[in-house]
Write an enzyme that holds these catalytic residues in place. Structure first.
Site, PDB file in Angstrom:
ATOM      1  N   ASP A   1       0.870  -1.165   0.000  1.00 33.94           N
ATOM      2  CA  ASP A   1       0.000   0.000   0.000  1.00 33.94           C
ATOM      3  C   ASP A   1       0.911   1.220   0.000  1.00 33.94           C
ATOM      4  O   ASP A   1       1.875   1.275   0.765  1.00 33.94           O
ATOM      5  CB  ASP A   1      -0.851   0.056   1.269  1.00 33.94           C
TER       6      ASP A   1
ATOM      7  N   SER B   1       8.520   3.752   4.976  1.00 35.24           N
ATOM      8  CA  SER B   1       9.655   3.943   4.086  1.00 35.24           C
ATOM      9  C   SER B   1       9.216   3.855   2.631  1.00 35.24           C
ATOM     10  O   SER B   1       8.107   4.246   2.296  1.00 35.24           O
ATOM     11  CB  SER B   1      10.760   2.937   4.388  1.00 35.24           C
TER      12      SER B   1
ATOM     13  N   HIS C   1       4.766  -7.557  -0.245  1.00 29.94           N
ATOM     14  CA  HIS C   1       4.366  -8.808  -0.875  1.00 29.94           C
ATOM     15  C   HIS C   1       4.977  -8.924  -2.271  1.00 29.94           C
ATOM     16  O   HIS C   1       5.406  -7.942  -2.869  1.00 29.94           O
ATOM     17  CB  HIS C   1       2.840  -8.891  -0.952  1.00 29.94           C
TER      18      HIS C   1
END
Length: 287
Positions: A92, A251, A149
């Site tokens: 995200d 980050s 992911h």
């Protein structure tokens, strides 16, 4: 850039960012009930965070602030585009920049380019497979889901760790410090896929208590360690959508592909929000 923004950038150049990040690492892992409850409550209020998508919906169920920050989501919270030709977002976040890797360089911000070889920790020969390819830089704000992911099926072939500073990677800093992604500590994960090489670079930042992956465990801290490289004796298969790592605080992830491997969707432009599992590109030659 405003005077306030210039002051923010200057402050980062003089602050002991490594020491502050080590302190943040200790505080965010404290299991003292009063401390972790206060941190979680204030964070949720400040960023408007809901736990409706989280596996643990009770804030008191988290043993530390970092446990809350890296919270797992419900299985159906991030639908995965399972089409064979879909490259999905690994996180995200918000797109900082996306485009071609031209003359071995990536765009950091308007008027600022930086070396892809330095980012990956490879020489010009090692960079060859990425020349003419594509990149996308995805910024994770403090309020985002912070697990990373796999964007497509592949095999992990190598990992490169590069030490460095821990500047912020928010838009103000990215626009104000040339080469910030190559100055910060980072871990490059190199994969072999059906469409050629793929890399995910996990870039550390101020107050990022640590970067970790499923293969290495915690990589940092300690901060400031020496560079290291590891080639897998047997490449490790990873399926699209599998969790591969996480940031313990916010980050940036930079995704790089080889020539002809990926075509970004038209809406993948700077400022676009993406969610893990949604299509961000189409893979060349796969349907």
């Amino acid at each position: 850039m405003t005077a306030k923004q210039r002051a923010f950038v200057w402050l980062q150049r003089v602050l002991p960012t490594l020491w502050l990040s080590q302190l943040a690492h200790l505080v965010t892992r404290s299991q003292r009930p009063w401390l972790k409850r206060r941190l979680i409550t204030r964070f949720m209020t400040h960023f408007g965070i809901s736990l409706e998508e989280a596996r643990l919906r009770d804030a008191d169920a988290y043993v530390s602030f970092n446990h809350f920050f890296t919270r797992a989501l419900l299985a159906n919270a991030r639908p995965l585009d399972t089409a064979a030709d879909a490259l999905v977002s690994p996180v995200d976040g918000t797109v900082s920049e996306a485009g071609p890797i031209e003359e071995g360089r990536l765009i950091q911000a308007k008027g600022i380019r930086y070396s892809a070889a330095d980012l990956l920790g490879v020489d010009t020969v090692g960079l060859g497979t990425f020349l003419g390819g594509e990149f996308a830089t995805l910024y994770l704000s403090p309020s985002d889901y912070h697990r990373i992911h796999m964007p497509m099926d592949g095999r992990l072939v190598a990992m490169h760790f590069e030490p460095g500073r821990l500047f912020s990677v928010n838009p103000t800093t990215v626009a104000g410090i040339p080469g910030v992604f190559n100055r910060n500590e980072r871990l490059a994960l190199l994969f072999d896929t059906a469409v050629g090489p793929l890399a995910l670079v996990l870039v550390g930042a101020i107050f990022v208590g640590s970067i970790e992956t499923r293969w290495t465990g915690v990589v940092t801290p300690p901060h400031g360690q020496r560079a290291w490289k590891k080639t897998m004796e047997t490449p490790l298969p990873v399926s699209k959508g599998e969790e591969i790592g996480r940031f313990n605080m916010g980050s940036t992830v930079i995704l790089l592909s080889g020539a002809g491997a990926v075509e970004w969707i038209d809406s993948l432009v700077a400022g676009t929000s993406v969610r893990m599992g949604q299509r961000v590109g189409t893979l060349g030659g796969l349907q």
